[in-house]
Design a protein around this motif. Structure first.
Motif, short mmCIF file in Angstrom:
data_model
loop_
_atom_site.label_atom_id
_atom_site.label_comp_id
_atom_site.label_asym_id
_atom_site.label_seq_id
_atom_site.Cartn_x
_atom_site.Cartn_y
_atom_site.Cartn_z
N THR A 60 0.83 -1.21 0.00
CA THR A 60 0.00 0.00 0.00
C THR A 60 0.87 1.25 0.00
OG1 THR A 60 -1.76 -1.16 1.19
CG2 THR A 60 -1.82 1.25 1.24
N MET A 61 1.94 1.25 0.80
CA MET A 61 2.83 2.41 0.82
C MET A 61 3.50 2.61 -0.53
SD MET A 61 4.48 2.57 4.65
CE MET A 61 4.97 0.84 4.82
N LEU A 62 3.82 1.52 -1.20
CA LEU A 62 4.37 1.63 -2.56
C LEU A 62 3.38 2.31 -3.49
CD1 LEU A 62 6.21 -1.76 -3.36
CD2 LEU A 62 7.16 0.55 -3.53
N ARG A 63 2.12 1.89 -3.41
CA ARG A 63 1.09 2.49 -4.27
C ARG A 63 0.93 3.99 -3.96
NH1 ARG A 63 -1.93 -1.56 -6.79
NH2 ARG A 63 -1.75 -3.63 -5.83
N ILE A 64 0.94 4.32 -2.68
CA ILE A 64 0.81 5.72 -2.29
C ILE A 64 1.94 6.54 -2.90
CG2 ILE A 64 0.88 7.32 -0.34
CD1 ILE A 64 -0.27 5.03 1.40
N ASP A 65 3.16 6.02 -2.76
CA ASP A 65 4.34 6.75 -3.24
C ASP A 65 4.35 6.85 -4.77
OD1 ASP A 65 6.92 8.00 -2.40
OD2 ASP A 65 7.75 6.42 -3.66
N GLN A 66 4.01 5.75 -5.44
CA GLN A 66 4.03 5.74 -6.90
C GLN A 66 3.02 6.71 -7.49
OE1 GLN A 66 3.36 1.57 -7.56
NE2 GLN A 66 5.52 1.00 -7.31
N ARG A 67 1.90 6.90 -6.78
CA ARG A 67 0.85 7.80 -7.28
C ARG A 67 1.02 9.23 -6.75
NH1 ARG A 67 -4.73 4.31 -7.80
NH2 ARG A 67 -3.78 2.32 -8.39
N GLY A 68 2.01 9.43 -5.89
CA GLY A 68 2.25 10.76 -5.35
C GLY A 68 1.12 11.26 -4.46
N LEU A 69 0.48 10.36 -3.71
CA LEU A 69 -0.65 10.73 -2.88
C LEU A 69 -0.18 11.32 -1.54
CD1 LEU A 69 -2.88 7.58 -3.45
CD2 LEU A 69 -2.95 9.75 -4.68
N THR A 70 -0.84 12.34 -1.10
CA THR A 70 -0.51 12.95 0.19
C THR A 70 -1.64 12.79 1.20
OG1 THR A 70 -1.40 15.09 -0.53
CG2 THR A 70 0.95 14.68 -0.93
N ASN A 71 -2.74 12.13 0.79
CA ASN A 71 -3.93 12.04 1.63
C ASN A 71 -4.21 10.63 2.12
OD1 ASN A 71 -4.52 11.22 -1.01
ND2 ASN A 71 -6.66 11.84 -0.89
N VAL A 72 -3.18 9.77 2.18
CA VAL A 72 -3.36 8.39 2.66
C VAL A 72 -2.31 8.09 3.73
CG1 VAL A 72 -3.58 5.96 2.04
CG2 VAL A 72 -4.08 7.73 0.33
N ARG A 73 -2.77 7.46 4.82
CA ARG A 73 -1.88 6.94 5.85
C ARG A 73 -2.29 5.50 6.13
NH1 ARG A 73 -0.22 11.05 4.45
NH2 ARG A 73 0.62 12.82 5.66
N VAL A 74 -1.36 4.72 6.67
CA VAL A 74 -1.64 3.32 6.98
C VAL A 74 -1.29 3.05 8.44
CG1 VAL A 74 -1.13 2.66 4.60
CG2 VAL A 74 0.65 2.44 6.34
N ALA A 75 -1.95 2.05 9.03
CA ALA A 75 -1.68 1.67 10.40
C ALA A 75 -1.77 0.16 10.52
CB ALA A 75 -2.66 2.33 11.37
N GLN A 76 -0.76 -0.44 11.15
CA GLN A 76 -0.78 -1.88 11.41
C GLN A 76 -1.47 -2.09 12.75
OE1 GLN A 76 3.05 -3.79 11.74
NE2 GLN A 76 2.19 -5.82 11.43
N VAL A 77 -2.74 -2.48 12.70
CA VAL A 77 -3.53 -2.54 13.93
C VAL A 77 -4.76 -3.42 13.74
CG1 VAL A 77 -4.90 -0.49 13.29
CG2 VAL A 77 -4.60 -1.08 15.72
N ASN A 78 -5.13 -4.09 14.81
CA ASN A 78 -6.38 -4.82 14.87
C ASN A 78 -7.51 -3.79 14.81
OD1 ASN A 78 -8.57 -6.48 15.50
ND2 ASN A 78 -8.05 -6.64 17.66
N ALA A 79 -8.35 -3.89 13.80
CA ALA A 79 -9.36 -2.86 13.54
C ALA A 79 -10.30 -2.65 14.73
CB ALA A 79 -10.16 -3.23 12.29
N ALA A 80 -10.67 -3.72 15.42
CA ALA A 80 -11.59 -3.57 16.55
C ALA A 80 -10.99 -2.67 17.62
CB ALA A 80 -11.93 -4.94 17.13
N GLU A 81 -9.69 -2.81 17.86
CA GLU A 81 -9.04 -1.96 18.85
C GLU A 81 -8.97 -0.52 18.35
OE1 GLU A 81 -5.45 -3.57 20.76
OE2 GLU A 81 -5.93 -5.50 19.83
N ALA A 82 -8.75 -0.35 17.06
CA ALA A 82 -8.69 1.00 16.50
C ALA A 82 -10.03 1.72 16.63
CB ALA A 82 -8.27 0.94 15.04
N LEU A 83 -11.12 1.00 16.38
CA LEU A 83 -12.44 1.61 16.45
C LEU A 83 -12.91 1.79 17.89
CD1 LEU A 83 -12.33 0.97 13.43
CD2 LEU A 83 -14.69 0.12 13.59
N GLU A 84 -12.36 1.00 18.80
CA GLU A 84 -12.80 1.06 20.19
C GLU A 84 -12.32 2.32 20.89
OE1 GLU A 84 -13.44 -2.08 23.84
OE2 GLU A 84 -11.86 -2.46 22.37
N ALA A 85 -11.12 2.78 20.57
CA ALA A 85 -10.59 3.93 21.30
C ALA A 85 -9.67 4.81 20.46
CB ALA A 85 -9.84 3.46 22.55
N MET A 86 -8.90 4.23 19.55
CA MET A 86 -7.89 4.98 18.83
C MET A 86 -8.50 6.11 18.00
SD MET A 86 -5.13 3.59 16.01
CE MET A 86 -5.94 4.12 14.50
#
Length: 306
Positions: free
Chosen positions: A124-150
């Motif tokens: 995904t980071m490769l795709r972001i960089d190749q397309r020159g995108l500035t509006n995408v970030r990634v996170a390595q995380v269990n989604a349930a934990e991310a939605l619960e508090a993060m």
């Protein structure tokens, strides 16, 4: 979607603004929806991780595993993206095909990819960089934990869950992601009027998604009553019997197919419907294309947060 096993966490090497480490990670009281296999990075993906992580990967405070996040940590979304804009979140972003596609089309929105599979994040980071995108970030995380508090409450304008692991075996159904507790977490982060988009290529999971979301007091189906009868993908799957084969090939004599039970109760005709048309912002990914080549149907659902 998520394919790799939880491993002990390493201390984050870099922190994007808005990601201060605090708190303690509780012992998981419910099963996670993913099992990760093979998180080793090789070749260009290893280089991408080393070269691009500081710019695109949100380093989170860990306590137990490299997919955990401290429960009292809240992400400063505006600081992470360097601006205030509508936030689109994809759960289980895979190789980043869907999120980078729409991020390129809609630069006025911020996009956050949540994934546990490290090679997928690197791609995904490769795709972001190749397309020159500035509006995408990634996170390595269990989604349930991310939605619960993060993620802050009511901070998300659109949430996607595309092709989550179907967990076919009866004893594994409890590991399916789309169940009431996760839907409640989705409701917490979605702002009123925002959209929850889902898709699966297995009928029993599609029915489960529809049942759980329809029962939630937090959501309404934007396509309630649509695509019933012969127009329903569920009716078409029941008629074709495609899910009684493995990968589109006949089952072995004397052996049950891997997908036994995936069609759920065959009622002959789906009178409830509620299936959404394919979201035009979702590209045809390699994963979805394989499902279609095997003859399976895709079940799309779109709900609005009340």
């Amino acid at each position: 979607m998520n394919v790799d096993q939880d491993v002990p966490a390493a201390t984050p090497a870099a922190t994007i603004p808005g990601t201060a480490a605090t708190g303690e990670q509780p012992f998981r009281s419910r099963p996670v929806s993913f099992v990760r296999r093979g998180s080793r990075l090789q070749g260009r993906r290893r280089e991408a991780w080393e070269e691009l992580a500081d710019e695109y990967l949100i380093a989170l405070p860990r306590i137990t595993t490299d997919t955990s996040v401290a429960p009292d940590f809240t992400l400063d979304v505006d600081a992470v993206f360097g601006r205030h804009a509508p936030l689109v979140v994809e759960v289980g972003s895979g190789l980043g095909e869907a999120i980078t596609h729409l991020a390129e089309r809609e630069p006025d929105k911020n996009f956050l990819a949540l994934e546990v599979y490290r090679p997928g994040l690197a791609q995904t980071m490769l795709r972001i960089d190749q397309r020159g995108l500035t509006n995408v970030r990634v996170a390595q995380v269990n989604a349930a934990e991310a939605l619960e508090a993060m993620l802050p409450a009511s901070s998300v304008s659109e949430l996607w869950v595309y092709f989550p692991d179907p967990w076919h075996k009866a004893r594994h159904l409890k590991r399916r992601l789309i169940q009431q507790p996760f839907v409640d977490l989705a409701a917490r982060v979605l702002a009123p009027g925002s959209l929850f988009r889902l898709a699966t290529d297995w009928s029993s999971y599609g029915v489960q998604m529809r049942n759980v979301l329809n029962a939630s007091p937090h959501f309404e189906n934007l396509h309630d009553g649509e695509r019933t009868g012969a127009l329903s993908p569920l009716t078409q799957v029941w008629e074709s019997g495609v899910e009684l084969v493995v990968g589109g090939a006949p089952i072995r004599e004397g052996k049950d197919p891997v997908s036994t039970g995936n069609t759920g109760v065959n009622e002959g005709t789906d009178t409830l419907g509620g299936w959404a048309p394919r979201f035009e912002g979702r590209p045809l990914t390699s994963f979805e294309n394989k499902a279609l080549e095997a003859g399976r149907m895709v079940f799309d659902l779109t709900y609005r947060r009340l």
